[in-house]
Design a protein around this motif. Sequence first.
Motif, PDB file in Angstrom:
ATOM      1  N   ALA A  31       0.845  -1.189   0.000  1.00 38.36           N
ATOM      2  CA  ALA A  31       0.000   0.000   0.000  1.00 38.36           C
ATOM      3  C   ALA A  31       0.878   1.235   0.000  1.00 38.36           C
ATOM      4  CB  ALA A  31      -0.920   0.005   1.222  1.00 38.36           C
ATOM      5  N   PRO A  32       0.378   2.349  -0.558  1.00 36.84           N
ATOM      6  CA  PRO A  32       1.149   3.595  -0.510  1.00 36.84           C
ATOM      7  C   PRO A  32       1.331   4.069   0.933  1.00 36.84           C
ATOM      8  CG  PRO A  32      -0.675   3.744  -2.082  1.00 36.84           C
ATOM      9  CD  PRO A  32      -0.893   2.507  -1.279  1.00 36.84           C
ATOM     10  N   TRP A  33       2.511   4.621   1.199  1.00 41.52           N
ATOM     11  CA  TRP A  33       2.806   5.120   2.553  1.00 41.52           C
ATOM     12  C   TRP A  33       3.993   6.071   2.495  1.00 41.52           C
ATOM     13  CZ3 TRP A  33       6.612   3.703   6.569  1.00 41.52           C
ATOM     14  CH2 TRP A  33       6.246   4.148   7.852  1.00 41.52           C
ATOM     15  N   GLN A  34       3.781   7.275   2.953  1.00 42.75           N
ATOM     16  CA  GLN A  34       4.843   8.269   3.063  1.00 42.75           C
ATOM     17  C   GLN A  34       5.633   8.423   1.764  1.00 42.75           C
ATOM     18  OE1 GLN A  34       7.146   7.227   6.567  1.00 42.75           O
ATOM     19  NE2 GLN A  34       5.527   7.877   7.961  1.00 42.75           N
ATOM     20  N   GLY A  35       4.906   8.492   0.646  1.00 43.74           N
ATOM     21  CA  GLY A  35       5.533   8.728  -0.637  1.00 43.74           C
ATOM     22  C   GLY A  35       6.193   7.531  -1.285  1.00 43.74           C
ATOM     23  N   ARG A  36       5.984   6.340  -0.721  1.00 47.51           N
ATOM     24  CA  ARG A  36       6.556   5.128  -1.303  1.00 47.51           C
ATOM     25  C   ARG A  36       5.572   3.983  -1.104  1.00 47.51           C
ATOM     26  NH1 ARG A  36       8.762   1.471   2.359  1.00 47.51           N
ATOM     27  NH2 ARG A  36       8.917   2.169   4.536  1.00 47.51           N
ATOM     28  N   THR A  37       5.987   2.763  -1.470  1.00 51.64           N
ATOM     29  CA  THR A  37       5.160   1.577  -1.272  1.00 51.64           C
ATOM     30  C   THR A  37       5.643   0.806  -0.049  1.00 51.64           C
ATOM     31  OG1 THR A  37       4.666   1.376  -3.637  1.00 51.64           O
ATOM     32  CG2 THR A  37       4.404  -0.603  -2.299  1.00 51.64           C
ATOM     33  N   TYR A  38       4.732   0.550   0.866  1.00 56.26           N
ATOM     34  CA  TYR A  38       5.028  -0.247   2.065  1.00 56.26           C
ATOM     35  C   TYR A  38       4.640  -1.692   1.769  1.00 56.26           C
ATOM     36  CZ  TYR A  38       5.186  -1.435   7.071  1.00 56.26           C
ATOM     37  OH  TYR A  38       5.488  -1.986   8.304  1.00 56.26           O
ATOM     38  N   THR A  39       5.522  -2.645   2.121  1.00 49.80           N
ATOM     39  CA  THR A  39       5.342  -4.049   1.746  1.00 49.80           C
ATOM     40  C   THR A  39       5.385  -4.954   2.968  1.00 49.80           C
ATOM     41  OG1 THR A  39       6.376  -3.653  -0.403  1.00 49.80           O
ATOM     42  CG2 THR A  39       6.234  -5.939   0.334  1.00 49.80           C
ATOM     43  N   VAL A  40       4.341  -5.763   3.110  1.00 51.22           N
ATOM     44  CA  VAL A  40       4.262  -6.777   4.159  1.00 51.22           C
ATOM     45  C   VAL A  40       4.373  -8.149   3.504  1.00 51.22           C
ATOM     46  CG1 VAL A  40       2.857  -7.798   5.993  1.00 51.22           C
ATOM     47  CG2 VAL A  40       2.787  -5.325   5.601  1.00 51.22           C
ATOM     48  N   ASP A  62       9.190  -4.461   4.369  1.00 55.50           N
ATOM     49  CA  ASP A  62       9.109  -3.599   5.553  1.00 55.50           C
ATOM     50  C   ASP A  62       8.725  -4.367   6.808  1.00 55.50           C
ATOM     51  OD1 ASP A  62       9.480  -0.720   4.563  1.00 55.50           O
ATOM     52  OD2 ASP A  62       7.982  -1.496   3.162  1.00 55.50           O
ATOM     53  N   ALA A  63       7.903  -5.390   6.663  1.00 55.50           N
ATOM     54  CA  ALA A  63       7.446  -6.166   7.826  1.00 55.50           C
ATOM     55  C   ALA A  63       7.090  -7.570   7.367  1.00 55.50           C
ATOM     56  CB  ALA A  63       6.236  -5.506   8.494  1.00 55.50           C
ATOM     57  N   VAL A  64       7.262  -8.519   8.267  1.00 59.88           N
ATOM     58  CA  VAL A  64       6.848  -9.904   8.051  1.00 59.88           C
ATOM     59  C   VAL A  64       5.756 -10.209   9.059  1.00 59.88           C
ATOM     60  CG1 VAL A  64       7.549 -12.326   8.082  1.00 59.88           C
ATOM     61  CG2 VAL A  64       9.132 -10.575   7.220  1.00 59.88           C
ATOM     62  N   HIS A 134      -4.717  -5.415  18.280  1.00 61.36           N
ATOM     63  CA  HIS A 134      -4.605  -4.341  17.301  1.00 61.36           C
ATOM     64  C   HIS A 134      -3.158  -3.874  17.234  1.00 61.36           C
ATOM     65  CE1 HIS A 134      -8.985  -4.066  17.237  1.00 61.36           C
ATOM     66  NE2 HIS A 134      -8.940  -4.091  18.561  1.00 61.36           N
ATOM     67  N   GLN A 135      -2.677  -3.583  16.014  1.00 58.61           N
ATOM     68  CA  GLN A 135      -1.340  -3.040  15.802  1.00 58.61           C
ATOM     69  C   GLN A 135      -1.333  -2.264  14.489  1.00 58.61           C
ATOM     70  OE1 GLN A 135      -0.615  -6.825  16.857  1.00 58.61           O
ATOM     71  NE2 GLN A 135      -2.410  -6.844  15.543  1.00 58.61           N
ATOM     72  N   GLN A 136      -0.327  -1.405  14.344  1.00 56.81           N
ATOM     73  CA  GLN A 136      -0.179  -0.604  13.133  1.00 56.81           C
ATOM     74  C   GLN A 136       1.093  -1.021  12.422  1.00 56.81           C
ATOM     75  OE1 GLN A 136      -2.638   1.669  12.461  1.00 56.81           O
ATOM     76  NE2 GLN A 136      -1.812   2.087  10.426  1.00 56.81           N
ATOM     77  N   LEU A 137       0.975  -1.408  11.147  1.00 60.41           N
ATOM     78  CA  LEU A 137       2.124  -1.745  10.315  1.00 60.41           C
ATOM     79  C   LEU A 137       2.143  -0.767   9.157  1.00 60.41           C
ATOM     80  CD1 LEU A 137       1.549  -4.461  11.887  1.00 60.41           C
ATOM     81  CD2 LEU A 137       2.479  -5.642   9.897  1.00 60.41           C
ATOM     82  N   GLY A 138       2.938   0.275   9.285  1.00 59.95           N
ATOM     83  CA  GLY A 138       2.954   1.291   8.246  1.00 59.95           C
ATOM     84  C   GLY A 138       1.556   1.830   8.017  1.00 59.95           C
TER      85      GLY A 138
END
Length: 263
Positions: A31-40, A62-64, A134-138
């Motif tokens: 998903a888009p995030w802070q001007g780039r693509t965030y990848t799980v 970015d995260a597993v 609940h948690q936030q990943l990017g």
Amino acid sequence: MSDAAMTLTVVGCSGSTSGPDSPASSYLLQAPWQGRTYTVLLDCGPGAFGQLSRYVPPEQIDAVALSHLHPDHCLDLCAFSVAARYSPTAPWEPVDLWAPPHALERLGRAYDPMAGDDATDLGTVFTAHTWEPHQQLGPFTVTAARVAHPAPCWATRFETGGRSLVYSGDTGPSPALVDLARGADLLLCEAAFTDPAPGGEPNPPGLHLTGREAGRAAADAGVGRLVVTHVPPWHRPDEAARAAASAFDGPVEVATSGARWTL
């Protein structure tokens, strides 16, 4: 990426083991995030790491997120850790690992470090976090719910940009999965079992879903779309999808390696 809120890419979808057409369970959410693509990277079963670079440079993960610690969902993180330490782009920055408790110990035992190496050294590759409700990943708000499986397993709901995707992990019929998936745009749901023949032995309880049970969960949750996955090589994904469609009136599709959905 496009302007979509999120993209799902199937790296591997074979159930219980890698198969002739696909690695074992592994998916990319972006998903888009802070001007780039965030990848799980969502699960990483046998064969998945070798296919990962078809879709994204592995050092850009970015995260597993691991649903559970059965080998068909996590063991290729050992290959990930080798590349993170020894590939030409190494050393990679530590990656957040969201998983059930004791994930690094489990992976350390599988990795079998060489003499003088310590299993806990995987902490230089992964920063471990235990699933919370609940948690936030990017850009992703992630809700996790324990589902019905012998090993502690968490289904997960990823939400961003007003869109939502739920991944079942491995589970038998589970009210927690239905509650988690309620109203989701897409349910990525395992369908490892087939319906038993009339008079035959029932499937073991609290282990996996049939295609029909996956469809029933999708219908009960009122999801927009169902993608069946985790079908083992000895069963047919198209039959799992037909069984799911008998219980769910919405779109039913089959996960295949390389398939992509945008939401």
